[in-house]
Design an enzyme around this catalytic site. Structure first.
Site, PDB file in Angstrom:
ATOM      1  N   GLY A 207       0.818  -1.203   0.000  1.00 37.34           N
ATOM      2  CA  GLY A 207       0.000   0.000   0.000  1.00 37.34           C
ATOM      3  C   GLY A 207       0.847   1.246   0.000  1.00 37.34           C
ATOM      4  O   GLY A 207       2.029   1.207   0.352  1.00 37.34           O
ATOM      5  N   ALA A 208       0.240   2.354  -0.376  1.00 39.91           N
ATOM      6  CA  ALA A 208       0.944   3.629  -0.437  1.00 39.91           C
ATOM      7  C   ALA A 208       1.458   3.995   0.955  1.00 39.91           C
ATOM      8  O   ALA A 208       0.945   3.500   1.961  1.00 39.91           O
ATOM      9  CB  ALA A 208      -0.010   4.704  -0.952  1.00 39.91           C
ATOM     10  N   PRO A 209       2.474   4.857   1.037  1.00 42.13           N
ATOM     11  CA  PRO A 209       2.982   5.271   2.348  1.00 42.13           C
ATOM     12  C   PRO A 209       1.877   5.933   3.175  1.00 42.13           C
ATOM     13  O   PRO A 209       1.075   6.680   2.632  1.00 42.13           O
ATOM     14  CB  PRO A 209       4.065   6.299   1.998  1.00 42.13           C
ATOM     15  N   THR A 211      -0.670   4.583   4.633  1.00 42.89           N
ATOM     16  CA  THR A 211      -2.006   3.997   4.637  1.00 42.89           C
ATOM     17  C   THR A 211      -2.245   3.154   5.886  1.00 42.89           C
ATOM     18  O   THR A 211      -3.347   2.656   6.079  1.00 42.89           O
ATOM     19  CB  THR A 211      -2.234   3.118   3.397  1.00 42.89           C
ATOM     20  N   THR A 214       2.140  -0.230   9.003  1.00 49.52           N
ATOM     21  CA  THR A 214       2.800  -0.482  10.280  1.00 49.52           C
ATOM     22  C   THR A 214       1.772  -0.612  11.394  1.00 49.52           C
ATOM     23  O   THR A 214       1.835  -1.520  12.225  1.00 49.52           O
ATOM     24  CB  THR A 214       3.766   0.664  10.608  1.00 49.52           C
ATOM     25  N   GLU A 430     -12.737   6.407 -15.950  1.00 43.93           N
ATOM     26  CA  GLU A 430     -13.437   5.296 -15.296  1.00 43.93           C
ATOM     27  C   GLU A 430     -14.901   5.242 -15.710  1.00 43.93           C
ATOM     28  O   GLU A 430     -15.461   4.168 -15.886  1.00 43.93           O
ATOM     29  CB  GLU A 430     -13.312   5.389 -13.774  1.00 43.93           C
ATOM     30  N   HIS A 433     -15.133   3.380 -18.979  1.00 43.38           N
ATOM     31  CA  HIS A 433     -15.132   1.922 -18.807  1.00 43.38           C
ATOM     32  C   HIS A 433     -16.516   1.452 -18.378  1.00 43.38           C
ATOM     33  O   HIS A 433     -17.069   0.519 -18.938  1.00 43.38           O
ATOM     34  CB  HIS A 433     -14.161   1.511 -17.693  1.00 43.38           C
ATOM     35  N   ASP A 506      -4.548  -0.452 -20.022  1.00 47.31           N
ATOM     36  CA  ASP A 506      -5.778  -0.899 -20.689  1.00 47.31           C
ATOM     37  C   ASP A 506      -5.470  -1.354 -22.104  1.00 47.31           C
ATOM     38  O   ASP A 506      -5.926  -2.405 -22.545  1.00 47.31           O
ATOM     39  CB  ASP A 506      -6.788   0.253 -20.774  1.00 47.31           C
TER      40      ASP A 506
HETATM   41  P1  ADP Z   1       2.647   3.036   6.685  1.00 48.88           P
HETATM   42  O1  ADP Z   1       3.327   2.011   7.500  1.00 48.88           O
HETATM   43  O2  ADP Z   1       1.626   2.452   5.748  1.00 48.88           O
HETATM   44  O3  ADP Z   1       3.521   4.016   5.987  1.00 48.88           O
HETATM   45  P2  ADP Z   1       1.804   3.932   9.259  1.00 48.88           P
HETATM   46  O4  ADP Z   1       1.183   2.705   9.786  1.00 48.88           O
HETATM   47  O5  ADP Z   1       3.176   4.226   9.696  1.00 48.88           O
HETATM   48  O6  ADP Z   1       1.767   3.922   7.671  1.00 48.88           O
HETATM   49  O7  ADP Z   1       0.852   5.157   9.576  1.00 48.88           O
HETATM   50  C1  ADP Z   1       1.307   6.310  10.207  1.00 48.88           C
HETATM   51  C2  ADP Z   1       0.276   6.851  11.154  1.00 48.88           C
HETATM   52  O8  ADP Z   1      -0.871   7.273  10.451  1.00 48.88           O
HETATM   53  C3  ADP Z   1      -0.230   5.839  12.146  1.00 48.88           C
HETATM   54  O9  ADP Z   1       0.580   5.785  13.266  1.00 48.88           O
HETATM   55  C4  ADP Z   1      -1.611   6.351  12.471  1.00 48.88           C
HETATM   56  O10 ADP Z   1      -1.573   7.355  13.449  1.00 48.88           O
HETATM   57  C5  ADP Z   1      -2.039   6.975  11.176  1.00 48.88           C
HETATM   58  N1  ADP Z   1      -2.860   6.046  10.388  1.00 48.88           N
HETATM   59  C6  ADP Z   1      -2.524   5.521   9.190  1.00 48.88           C
HETATM   60  N2  ADP Z   1      -3.499   4.709   8.736  1.00 48.88           N
HETATM   61  C7  ADP Z   1      -4.469   4.705   9.659  1.00 48.88           C
HETATM   62  C8  ADP Z   1      -5.736   4.040   9.753  1.00 48.88           C
HETATM   63  N3  ADP Z   1      -6.182   3.223   8.807  1.00 48.88           N
HETATM   64  N4  ADP Z   1      -6.474   4.260  10.853  1.00 48.88           N
HETATM   65  C9  ADP Z   1      -6.035   5.079  11.822  1.00 48.88           C
HETATM   66  N5  ADP Z   1      -4.860   5.725  11.794  1.00 48.88           N
HETATM   67  C10 ADP Z   1      -4.069   5.558  10.730  1.00 48.88           C
HETATM   68 ZN    ZN Z   2      -8.597   2.291 -17.535  1.00 48.55          ZN
END
Ligand code: ADP
Ligand code: ZN
Length: 619
Positions: A207-209, A211, A214, A430, A433, A506
């Site tokens: 997933g994107a950073p 998201t 962790t 979209e 499509h 596509d």
């Molecule tokens: P990644 O590892 O995907 O880069 P992190 O898990 O480090 O992202 O997310 C950083 C912070 O963003 C988390 O500590 C949390 O506070 C917040 N966060 C990210 N995603 C969520 C989520 N789905 N629900 C609640 N808080 C989130």
């Molecule tokens: Zn497309």
């Protein structure tokens, strides 16, 4: 974690401080010696000394190159010992004459400044080296000690410290749901073992950073109540060959003792980059580390209860060896949150701040398309800071609006958000499509269209009902598939009179289908019922190796022309359809931009309305 570390520290302390111990003891010893050997020394000035000499009070003296020590005729108080004096030596050529004159016994002594030499040429340089060494290694090793050099820097969180549960993770329910099984396993590994079930060793979170990958991994550990090792892929890769591999070994050895537990490796791509991907030749260190990781993953039995979770935002960069069965064979996509997801995440983080009564989180969520969890956490924090700066008692809408503006500009600069134009293009693409899919008789029904990028790469997506491949398809069905794939690009063309690069994938897929129709399924009238491809390839599986050609150049040319014909015909067909329904297309895109996601039933309702409004019949 603290306790662990403390234990380790106690064990290491004597070694780590031994150099200081020696220095301190040594200095202390010298002073002690000086003091004990010379009790009651009188420190006198040189002029006083001269006076004592002239008065005949000096019994004898001992002259070194820096000082004069001697005994007086006068007794030390209460003893029979002569008093001892000391004075710094001053350049005085006549001293010897004077001493002779009053008959003082004297002796010269050349005192080698061994202590000074020793100090300045040995102790001090060593001390400086030691300080530099500590400074340098502090950046590479936590304790700055060579003892920990090959140790993994993985942080171990005990379950109590972690304190993260699934309640803290919002808006990514699909991923949560997929990890449920892992939690069950970690909670009761015996149960799974008894049944002989195989549990995945490695789970890859894609997933994107920001998201929440962790966070999700921590939550799994928190829910299951097991320890959590956290380490980043880039921390493994050191400047010294062999250190990374040693760290991997150490990490797994530690985890083995703590099983059941979770090892989380963030930025797996830093470590597991495809081995051929470096144009500058191999990167020995990284390769060694990666190999060690593979060895460790193969070497231990997952039923023991160690689950390895990796996170990456570039799964395509990973070495394919990492993705093989028995390694990271389970992949969980952590999507960017949609409107509802964002609202849920905002609510999680808003618990920690004081919100104005009746503040509508839904509308805050609606203002933040493209934000990921980390951005939303940041948003709540920024808003709270703004409110504090304005001496408000609670956080209200204006603060959120301003914080959104700030974060938005930052994200746009970093190219993590689509700008308005890009959003429009994606919405029309979209919708194209989806509109084609809804208009063609042989197409699978549309389940969902979305402007929130799914996984990595795609900007938006359109999901059709049976997403699995089917093994028996008619020519008409295949042609409809091609049409749907072309719909996105042609919609862009019709509405904006220009096309973007977003449709490349596509086109590739559409061409592949056309190619197979001609070459494998004998579906081209001109080429007839011949198959030009050998072997069974699964339907629509792109890639693989090129099959050996068993036909002439001329035939190859004809095949190419046939493929082109199918594509051209499809193009004309789709263009006609979309031109005819341009208003509907535009209406659909507008709704999509507002809602971000349109579910299948909603879409059919919307289409009915749009058809009515535009006086056209469905179909
Ligand atoms: P990644 O590892 O995907 O880069 P992190 O898990 O480090 O992202 O997310 C950083 C912070 O963003 C988390 O500590 C949390 O506070 C917040 N966060 C990210 N995603 C969520 C989520 N789905 N629900 C609640 N808080 C989130
Ligand atoms: Zn497309």
């Amino acid at each position: 974690y603290m306790f662990e570390n403390f234990k380790k520290m106690q064990f290491k302390m004597p070694k780590k401080f031994s150099a200081w111990h020696i220095i301190i003891a040594f200095t202390f010893f010298i002073f002690l010696q000086m003091y004990l050997m010379n009790p009651g020394i009188r420190d006198i000035s040189y002029s006083e000394f001269k006076k004592l000499v002239r008065d005949g009070d000096v019994l004898e003296c001992h002259i070194t190159n820096t000082m004069i020590r001697g005994r007086l005729r006068e007794m030390e108080k209460g003893t029979t010992k002569p008093a001892i004096f000391i004075t710094a030596r001053v350049e005085d050529p006549d001293l010897v004459k004077e001493l002779e004159f009053v008959g003082v016994k004297y002796e010269g002594h050349y005192e080698s400044p061994w202590f000074k030499t020793f100090f300045f040429s040995w102790v001090l340089p060593l001390l400086i080296l030691f300080v530099i060494w500590r400074f340098v290694f502090k950046r590479y090793g936590p304790a700055g000690s060579i003892m920990t050099f090959g140790k993994s820097k993985g942080r171990l969180y005990a379950q109590e410290d972690l304190n993260v549960t699934f309640d803290d993770v919002a808006g990514i329910d699909e991923a949560k749901w997929e990890l449920q099984e892992i939690i069950e396993f970690l909670k009761t590994p015996e149960k799974f073992r008894a049944l002989g079930g195989k549990i995945p060793k490695g789970v890859l979170l894609v997933g994107a950073p920001g998201t929440g990958k962790t966070l999700l991994a921590k939550a799994v550990a928190g829910e299951a109540g097991v320890p959590f090792f956290n380490m980043s892929g880039s921390e493994f890769v050191e400047m010294f060959v062999g250190v990374g591999a040693a760290r991997v070994r150490d990490l797994f050895a530690q985890a083995d003792q703590k099983a059941p537990c979770i090892i989380f490796i963030d930025e797996l791509d830093a470590l597991g980059k495809s081995r051929g991907a470096n144009p500058m030749g191999g990167h020995d260190e990284r390769e060694q580390t990666l190999n060690q990781l593979l060895v460790e993953m193969d070497g231990f039995d997952s039923n023991k209860g160690v689950i390895i979770m990796g996170a990456t935002n570039r799964p395509e960069m990973l070495d394919s060896a990492l993705l093989r069965p028995g390694r990271f064979d389970r992949q969980v996509v952590v999507d960017r949150p949609d409107l509802h997801g964002r609202e849920a995440i905002l609510k999680v983080h808003a618990k920690e701040v004081k919100l104005e009564e009746g503040l509508d989180m839904h509308s805050v969520a609606a203002m933040t398309p493209g934000f990921v969890g980390a951005d939303l956490a940041n948003l709540v924090n920024e808003a709270a800071l703004l409110a504090a700066r304005r001496n408000k008692k609670s956080v209200s809408m204006p603060e959120f609006e301003e914080a959104i503006d700030r974060i938005m500009t930052g994200l746009e600069k970093k190219k993590r958000l689509m700008n308005k134009k890009e959003k429009e293009i994606v919405a029309h693409h979209e919708s194209g499509h989806a509109l084609i899919a809804c208009s063609l008789p042989h197409a699978d029904p549309v389940r969902k269209i979305s402007m929130i990028p799914r996984g990595i790469g795609a900007l938006g997506y359109t999901l059709q009902k049976p997403t699995e491949d089917r093994y028996l398809m008619t020519r008409a069905e295949l042609l409809d598939r091609i049409a749907i794939l072309l719909g996105g690009r042609i919609a862009e063309d019709i509405v904006f009179n220009e096309v973007s690069t977003g449709a490349q994938n596509d086109l590739e897929k559409a061409t592949e289908i056309a190619k197979m129709m001609v070459k494998e399924y004998g579906m081209s009238e001109k080429m007839g019922l011949v198959t030009f491809e050998q072997g069974n390839r699964p339907l629509f599986l792109t890639g693989g190796f090129a099959a050996s050609k068993e036909y002439s150049e001329e035939t190859a040319r004809e095949i190419d022309l046939e493929i082109k014909k199918i594509m051209d015909d499809s193009f004309v067909r789709v263009k006609a359809l979309l031109t005819d329904k341009k208003e509907i297309l535009i209406g659909m895109a507008k709704t999509l931009m507002e809602k971000e996601v349109i579910e299948g039933d909603e879409l059919r309702k919307l289409l009915e309305e749009l058809h009515k409004a535009n006086g056209k019949k469905d179909g």
